[in-house]
Design an enzyme around this catalytic site. Sequence first.
Site, short mmCIF file in Angstrom:
data_model
loop_
_atom_site.label_atom_id
_atom_site.label_comp_id
_atom_site.label_asym_id
_atom_site.label_seq_id
_atom_site.Cartn_x
_atom_site.Cartn_y
_atom_site.Cartn_z
N CYS A 3 54.38 68.98 15.37
CA CYS A 3 53.50 68.19 14.49
C CYS A 3 52.75 67.19 15.36
CB CYS A 3 54.29 67.53 13.35
SG CYS A 3 55.55 66.35 13.88
N ASN A 6 55.88 63.91 16.12
CA ASN A 6 57.27 64.36 16.39
C ASN A 6 58.30 63.34 15.88
OD1 ASN A 6 59.40 65.14 19.23
ND2 ASN A 6 59.20 66.29 17.35
N CYS A 8 58.31 62.92 12.06
CA CYS A 8 58.49 63.23 10.63
C CYS A 8 58.68 64.74 10.41
CB CYS A 8 57.32 62.71 9.80
SG CYS A 8 57.15 60.91 9.83
N ARG A 9 57.57 65.49 10.39
CA ARG A 9 57.66 66.89 9.96
C ARG A 9 58.42 67.80 10.92
NH1 ARG A 9 51.34 67.34 9.27
NH2 ARG A 9 51.61 65.96 11.07
N SER A 10 58.07 67.76 12.22
CA SER A 10 58.71 68.73 13.12
C SER A 10 60.20 68.47 13.36
CB SER A 10 57.94 68.86 14.45
OG SER A 10 57.88 67.65 15.15
N ASP A 120 51.08 65.40 6.00
CA ASP A 120 51.78 64.39 6.79
C ASP A 120 52.35 63.33 5.85
OD1 ASP A 120 52.62 62.54 8.62
OD2 ASP A 120 50.82 62.70 9.87
P1 4NP Z 1 54.46 63.58 12.05
O1 4NP Z 1 53.89 62.24 11.33
O2 4NP Z 1 53.27 64.17 12.80
O3 4NP Z 1 54.90 64.44 10.90
O4 4NP Z 1 55.57 63.14 12.97
C1 4NP Z 1 53.25 61.23 12.04
C2 4NP Z 1 54.01 60.25 12.63
C3 4NP Z 1 53.40 59.22 13.32
C4 4NP Z 1 52.04 59.19 13.42
C5 4NP Z 1 51.27 60.17 12.83
C6 4NP Z 1 51.89 61.20 12.15
N1 4NP Z 1 51.40 58.11 14.13
O5 4NP Z 1 50.16 58.03 14.08
O6 4NP Z 1 52.09 57.32 14.78
#
Ligand code: 4NP
Length: 153
Positions: A3, A6, A8-10, A120
């Site tokens: 994702c 790294n 939340c989703r992955s 997200d």
């Molecule tokens: P992820 O979510 O891609 O599912 O881990 C996010 C976590 C943090 C951020 C963006 C998306 N960020 O901008 O810090």
Amino acid sequence: MVCLGNICRSPIAKGILIKKLEDKNITWVEVDSAGTADYHVGGKADQRTVENGMKNGINLSSHRGRQFSKRDFDVFDQIYVMDSQNYADVIDLATTKEETEKVKLILDELKPGAHLSVPDPWFGGEKDFEKVFTMLDKACDIIVDKIQFDEKA
Ligand code: 4NP
């Protein structure tokens, strides 16, 4: 499992797939997760991710963030990305047809060809994390079925 951050989703996708493989005694598959960005390298999963995992029987407390790298194409046979931006960012690093073909939107396992993205949940709340969990849980069921099929082939 890839994702953006790294956190939340992955990590959820990785935790779900590892648990399903363990439940079926499939020991020969290596699963990992990574982010396309370097924002959270070495950091823990988002607290809401950890709580959602716990609620669903998945322990993500030992997760540490890492960034996707070109070397991952050598290590992994399948690279599941969460959304279309992740897809574009990972494909940018691919240099061969074989590498390009390893990259798949994970929700295409559920709805082939629909090219849907896992939303997200970063700006959302627990409900959004639970929706993500449900989508990834269904997608991972299909991935495990395919691995079992490969095992028998
Ligand atoms: P992820 O979510 O891609 O599912 O881990 C996010 C976590 C943090 C951020 C963006 C998306 N960020 O901008 O810090």
